[in-house]
Design a protein around this motif. Structure first.
Motif, PDB file in Angstrom:
ATOM      1  N   PHE A  92       0.866  -1.176   0.000  1.00 11.65           N
ATOM      2  CA  PHE A  92       0.000   0.000   0.000  1.00 11.65           C
ATOM      3  C   PHE A  92       0.902   1.225   0.000  1.00 11.65           C
ATOM      4  N   MET A  93       0.354   2.376  -0.313  1.00  8.34           N
ATOM      5  CA  MET A  93       1.140   3.613  -0.272  1.00  8.34           C
ATOM      6  C   MET A  93       1.393   3.975   1.192  1.00  8.34           C
ATOM      7  N   THR A 114      -0.270  -9.014  -3.178  1.00  2.00           N
ATOM      8  CA  THR A 114      -1.284  -8.166  -3.802  1.00  2.00           C
ATOM      9  C   THR A 114      -1.079  -6.721  -3.332  1.00  2.00           C
ATOM     10  N   SER A 115      -1.934  -5.822  -3.799  1.00  2.00           N
ATOM     11  CA  SER A 115      -1.824  -4.414  -3.442  1.00  2.00           C
ATOM     12  C   SER A 115      -3.187  -3.873  -3.054  1.00  2.00           C
ATOM     13  N   LYS A 116      -3.194  -2.949  -2.111  1.00  2.00           N
ATOM     14  CA  LYS A 116      -4.428  -2.327  -1.659  1.00  2.00           C
ATOM     15  C   LYS A 116      -4.842  -1.168  -2.565  1.00  2.00           C
ATOM     16  N   MET A 138      -0.232  -6.017  -7.398  1.00  2.00           N
ATOM     17  CA  MET A 138      -1.253  -5.282  -8.148  1.00  2.00           C
ATOM     18  C   MET A 138      -2.601  -5.389  -7.452  1.00  2.00           C
ATOM     19  N   PRO A 139      -3.413  -4.336  -7.530  1.00  2.00           N
ATOM     20  CA  PRO A 139      -4.749  -4.401  -6.938  1.00  2.00           C
ATOM     21  C   PRO A 139      -5.594  -5.482  -7.617  1.00  2.00           C
ATOM     22  N   ARG A 140      -6.358  -6.215  -6.824  1.00  2.00           N
ATOM     23  CA  ARG A 140      -7.294  -7.245  -7.297  1.00  2.00           C
ATOM     24  C   ARG A 140      -6.607  -8.388  -8.045  1.00  2.00           C
TER      25      ARG A 140
END
Length: 195
Positions: A92-93, A114-116, A138-140
């Motif tokens: 996440f940022m 994964t990414s938020k 990556m998101p999703r």
């Protein structure tokens, strides 16, 4: 010997070879030639180009095989991963959420990344500073990465894809121990300014 230590000298050799070909062509261009000499030099240039292209393709194939034969990215769908430990990682940022899971030398860890928010790049650097493995966060999307830790010590997790002003601070640590007592930082959520 790491891949980085092999690729750099090969790249330099390639640059030198290209430079030598250009120097040869430039040195030959200054001399006036007859039709017969022009035809001969054109034929020679075509032969050199064919050999050079063949060597480039061969070098690409061999280099690709050497660097990807131990590729740590498994098939993303299908059978469960053959790993000793599984860890869900979320970027996440500007930080990482990594569970509190002990990691030992010789264990194969399956990171499920994964990414938020936006795209990040989950990269693991060894205690010696060399890149061990990396994959996209990556998101999703759930990307799986298999890593077998060969030496004990502190590994750095760093984002390699620019994701905003706090990108440079998006790092955390994983500790790999010789015995069962070593752990990764518990539920680590490091934001801007965290190390």
């Amino acid at each position: 010997m790491t891949v980085q230590n092999v690729v750099w000298p090969l790249a330099l050799l390639g640059i030198v070879a290209v430079a030598l070909v250009f120097i040869f062509v430039i040195s030959q261009a200054r001399q006036p030639a007859t039709e017969q000499e022009t035809a001969r030099s054109t034929h020679t240039a075509h032969v050199i180009q064919a050999w050079f292209f063949g060597l480039l393709v061969l070098g690409f194939v061999v280099g690709t095989w050497l660097t990807l034969r131990h590729f740590p990215i498994p098939l993303q769908r299908g059978a469960p991963l053959a790993a000793d430990v599984e860890m869900d990682v979320e970027g996440f940022m500007w930080g990482w959420t990594i569970p509190d899971t002990p990691i030992q030398v010789g264990q194969t860890v399956a990171f499920r990344v994964t990414s938020k928010d936006v795209n990040h790049d989950f990269a693991i650097y060894g205690p010696d500073g060399n890149l061990v493995a990396q994959t996209q966060a990556m998101p999703r999307v759930l990307n799986k990465l298999l890593v077998t830790f060969q030496q004990p010590g502190e590994y750095t997790v760093q984002c390699l894809e620019y994701c905003g002003v706090g990108h440079g601070f998006m790092r955390t640590k994983l500790t790999v121990s010789k015995h069962a007592t070593g752990t990764a930082p518990g539920g680590t959520t490091l934001g801007k300014g965290g190390h």
